[in-house]
Design an enzyme around this catalytic site. Structure first.
Site, PDB file in Angstrom:
ATOM      1  N   HIS A  17      39.199  39.448  40.028  1.00 23.37           N
ATOM      2  CA  HIS A  17      38.649  40.232  38.848  1.00 23.37           C
ATOM      3  C   HIS A  17      38.650  41.505  38.770  1.00 23.37           C
ATOM      4  CE1 HIS A  17      35.961  36.294  39.139  1.00 23.37           C
ATOM      5  NE2 HIS A  17      37.103  35.864  37.950  1.00 23.37           N
ATOM      6  N   LYS A  41      26.060  24.716  32.663  1.00 26.18           N
ATOM      7  CA  LYS A  41      26.479  24.743  33.920  1.00 26.18           C
ATOM      8  C   LYS A  41      25.811  25.798  34.961  1.00 26.18           C
ATOM      9  CE  LYS A  41      31.371  25.728  35.258  1.00 26.18           C
ATOM     10  NZ  LYS A  41      32.454  26.469  34.556  1.00 26.18           N
ATOM     11  N   ARG A  90      46.433  33.584  36.777  1.00 19.94           N
ATOM     12  CA  ARG A  90      46.836  33.268  38.233  1.00 19.94           C
ATOM     13  C   ARG A  90      48.411  32.402  38.385  1.00 19.94           C
ATOM     14  NH1 ARG A  90      40.838  32.048  39.146  1.00 19.94           N
ATOM     15  NH2 ARG A  90      41.302  31.123  37.401  1.00 19.94           N
ATOM     16  N   SER A 128      36.429  32.208  41.722  1.00 18.92           N
ATOM     17  CA  SER A 128      34.931  32.068  42.455  1.00 18.92           C
ATOM     18  C   SER A 128      34.679  30.989  43.181  1.00 18.92           C
ATOM     19  CB  SER A 128      34.037  32.212  41.339  1.00 18.92           C
ATOM     20  OG  SER A 128      34.129  33.499  40.554  1.00 18.92           O
TER      21      SER A 128
HETATM   22  P1  ADP Z   1      37.010  31.738  38.231  1.00 20.06           P
HETATM   23  O1  ADP Z   1      35.697  31.088  37.980  1.00 20.06           O
HETATM   24  O2  ADP Z   1      38.145  30.597  38.193  1.00 20.06           O
HETATM   25  O3  ADP Z   1      37.324  32.592  39.162  1.00 20.06           O
HETATM   26  P2  ADP Z   1      36.223  33.160  35.602  1.00 20.06           P
HETATM   27  O4  ADP Z   1      35.947  32.362  34.383  1.00 20.06           O
HETATM   28  O5  ADP Z   1      35.156  34.005  36.231  1.00 20.06           O
HETATM   29  O6  ADP Z   1      37.269  32.228  36.611  1.00 20.06           O
HETATM   30  O7  ADP Z   1      37.638  34.113  35.059  1.00 20.06           O
HETATM   31  C1  ADP Z   1      37.308  35.037  34.123  1.00 20.06           C
HETATM   32  C2  ADP Z   1      38.880  35.466  33.976  1.00 20.06           C
HETATM   33  O8  ADP Z   1      39.522  36.149  34.949  1.00 20.06           O
HETATM   34  C3  ADP Z   1      39.796  34.464  33.389  1.00 20.06           C
HETATM   35  O9  ADP Z   1      40.888  35.006  32.553  1.00 20.06           O
HETATM   36  C4  ADP Z   1      40.584  34.189  34.557  1.00 20.06           C
HETATM   37  O10 ADP Z   1      41.896  33.575  34.436  1.00 20.06           O
HETATM   38  C5  ADP Z   1      40.962  35.669  35.374  1.00 20.06           C
HETATM   39  N1  ADP Z   1      40.640  35.446  36.756  1.00 20.06           N
HETATM   40  C6  ADP Z   1      39.948  34.866  37.744  1.00 20.06           C
HETATM   41  N2  ADP Z   1      40.400  35.125  39.002  1.00 20.06           N
HETATM   42  C7  ADP Z   1      41.712  35.557  38.975  1.00 20.06           C
HETATM   43  C8  ADP Z   1      42.338  36.263  39.850  1.00 20.06           C
HETATM   44  N3  ADP Z   1      42.315  36.142  41.254  1.00 20.06           N
HETATM   45  N4  ADP Z   1      43.325  37.210  39.464  1.00 20.06           N
HETATM   46  C9  ADP Z   1      43.651  37.208  38.177  1.00 20.06           C
HETATM   47  N5  ADP Z   1      42.824  36.788  37.261  1.00 20.06           N
HETATM   48  C10 ADP Z   1      41.629  35.810  37.540  1.00 20.06           C
END
Ligand code: ADP
Length: 168
Positions: A17, A41, A90, A128
């Site tokens: 992120h 959730k 990703r 996450s």
């Molecule tokens: P997650 O719970 O799967 O980590 P989130 O809902 O918190 O995902 O992710 C928010 C945004 O950040 C989404 O657009 C997701 O595709 C992107 N994102 C999450 N992890 C990564 C990463 N490792 N690299 C790039 N973008 C990411």
């Protein structure tokens, strides 16, 4: 002023992120990282706690703010006068759902574009959910989350494991 929003769950914010936050913040005057509240959730952290963790991590990025919202993202963007949503991709598996969301959001708010940033190759595996799994097994989190929040994630995991233990 160009304002963009980076929405997500951020439970908790990861190095993947943060990589997107840094790169997107270089493209806009202001970037708002918005924790989207999903009442169905239950996360590891409450939405307010996630905002607090994001604030710690972006403290040195002057044009980045953190917030949370339970309204539709298209409506939230209108309120904030933002013209762009930022999403990280990703893998191909992220693509289908994200494109669908982008089309819906533009229908709801025709002025809203979605910008996709490809994940850095270092973080394509990172989510996450993976962070929570690693924390559960006591792995070193320094490769997964910003150092400012490593202790907070470890501590919360110990609290959660303690509670689960007591509940049987
Ligand atoms: P997650 O719970 O799967 O980590 P989130 O809902 O918190 O995902 O992710 C928010 C945004 O950040 C989404 O657009 C997701 O595709 C992107 N994102 C999450 N992890 C990564 C990463 N490792 N690299 C790039 N973008 C990411």
């Amino acid at each position: 002023m160009s304002i963009a929003i980076y929405p997500g769950s951020f439970d908790p914010v990861t190095l993947g992120h943060l990589n997107i936050i840094k790169r997107a913040s270089a493209c806009f005057d202001k970037l708002i990282v918005c924790v989207m509240v999903n009442s169905k959730k239950h996360g590891m952290f409450t939405p307010e706690e996630r905002v607090e963790l994001i604030r710690r991590v972006v403290a040195k990025l002057p044009n980045v703010e953190a917030d949370c919202s339970s309204t539709l993202i298209a409506e939230y963007a209108r309120q904030k006068r933002a013209c762009t949503l930022v999403k990280g991709l990703r893998a191909v598996s992220d693509f289908e759902q994200e494109v669908q969301m982008a089309v819906i959001n533009r229908k709801l708010n025709p002025r809203l574009e979605t910008m996709f940033l490809a994940s850095s190759e270092k973080y394509t595996y990172l989510s996450s959910t993976i962070v929570k799994e690693m924390a559960r097994y006591g792995a070193d989190l320094a490769d997964f989350v910003p150092r400012e929040i490593v202790d907070a994630v470890n501590q919360r995991m110990r609290e959660l494991e303690g509670t689960e233990g007591k509940e049987g």
